[in-house]
Scaffold this active site. Structure first.
Site, PDB file in Angstrom:
ATOM      1  N   SER A  33       0.824  -1.207   0.000  1.00 20.34           N
ATOM      2  CA  SER A  33       0.000   0.000   0.000  1.00 20.34           C
ATOM      3  C   SER A  33       0.859   1.257   0.000  1.00 20.34           C
ATOM      4  CB  SER A  33      -0.926   0.013   1.219  1.00 20.34           C
ATOM      5  OG  SER A  33      -0.163  -0.017   2.415  1.00 20.34           O
ATOM      6  N   GLY A  52      -5.024  -0.580   6.386  1.00 22.77           N
ATOM      7  CA  GLY A  52      -5.444  -1.245   7.614  1.00 22.77           C
ATOM      8  C   GLY A  52      -6.662  -0.672   8.299  1.00 22.77           C
ATOM      9  N   CYS A  90       2.570  -7.208   1.822  1.00 24.98           N
ATOM     10  CA  CYS A  90       1.610  -6.545   2.699  1.00 24.98           C
ATOM     11  C   CYS A  90       0.744  -7.633   3.316  1.00 24.98           C
ATOM     12  CB  CYS A  90       0.752  -5.570   1.892  1.00 24.98           C
ATOM     13  SG  CYS A  90      -0.610  -4.804   2.791  1.00 24.98           S
ATOM     14  N   CYS A 120       3.165  -6.287  10.109  1.00 27.11           N
ATOM     15  CA  CYS A 120       2.930  -5.369   8.985  1.00 27.11           C
ATOM     16  C   CYS A 120       4.302  -4.981   8.459  1.00 27.11           C
ATOM     17  CB  CYS A 120       2.155  -4.140   9.451  1.00 27.11           C
ATOM     18  SG  CYS A 120       2.082  -2.792   8.233  1.00 27.11           S
TER      19      CYS A 120
END
Length: 264
Positions: free
Chosen positions: A8, A40, A70, A182
């Site tokens: 992202s 998120g 991701c 993450c």
């Protein structure tokens, strides 16, 4: 040959840096969905559409393999991506299984840092349910951390206060491992090493992801070694400023990794 790396935003650069270390004779195309970062905190349906659109843009540039760098994107779209495309695709998931195995005999717990959307997905719930028989895994959503990272906010005081606030309710003596669930979060690994008690290990899934990539490339006869580690950058907003930020962020992460290695 070109390996695509998708995220992202700049988080996937931590995976790209690992790939450049382990697979330096490949070429890479890095794509950041800058129009929609962070994922998120958004709905699953919206994020799925963003992912498919971004990957299609990468495919038009020419891909031979793809790393979905991701955890949120993997949990939402990896199955559909593998149905759509015939080239090798590697996804990511929080490194829960190996850390549960590592901690099983220590009597300590595992704490997973992740985005709220990752923690809400059935894929994550199924993963934890499958491997956490002794119920030693706790999950901590960090909804603001991706945005901090995207702003290149690495001030030690600001970020130290952030982590202290988030961890205030936890007895860290109970934990043996913190999982960075993450790909943005490893940007803060050095700071966390200084803040957390020395007995806590910090684990991310980047090395394991690149090992899986290397294994897939070998299986498909794609380890030709003809590349030179060239990296091209794309972003959904086509922003020259963000292109520059990606290059700066990659340098920041690579330098911090070198410093951490030399300090050992």
């Amino acid at each position: 040959m070109t390996i695509g790396v998708f995220d992202s935003g700049i988080g996937g650069l931590t995976v790209l840096a690992e790939a450049l270390k382990r697979l330096p004779t490949q070429n890479y195309l890095y794509m950041a969905d800058t129009l929609h970062v962070p994922y998120g905190t958004k709905s699953k349906d919206d994020v799925r559409a963003y992912i498919l659109e971004s990957i299609e843009a990468m495919v038009r540039e020419g891909l031979d393999a793809l790393v979905v760098a991701c955890n949120t994107a993997t949990s939402i779209a990896i199955t559909e991506l593998r149905e759509r495309y015939s080239f090798p695709i590697v996804g990511m998931e929080p490194a829960v299984k190996p850390t549960v195995e590592m901690n099983r005999l220590t009597g300590r717990r595992v704490l997973v840092f992740a985005t709220p959307l990752t923690l809400m997905q059935s894929k994550y719930y199924a993963l934890v349910s499958r491997v956490d028989e002794e119920r030693i895994v706790d999950s901590l959503p960090l909804p603001e951390l991706v945005s901090y990272c995207e702003k290149l906010e690495f001030d030690r005081e600001i970020m130290g206060n952030y982590f202290r606030d988030k961890l205030a309710g936890y007895n860290l003596q109970d934990y043996g491992i913190v999982v960075l669930g993450c790909t943005h979060y490893p940007f803060y690994k050095n700071l966390l090493r200084e803040m957390l008690p020395p007995h806590i290990q910090i684990v991310d899934g980047n090395a394991g992801t690149v090992k899986r990539l290397a294994a897939l490339l070998s299986r498909y006869g794609m380890m030709d070694g003809s590349g030179i580690g060239n990296v091209r950058f794309m972003c959904s907003g086509n922003s020259p400023a963000y292109m520059d930020k990606m290059q700066r962020a990659l340098g920041i992460y690579q330098n911090s990794d070198i410093e951490a290695q030399s300090a050992k």
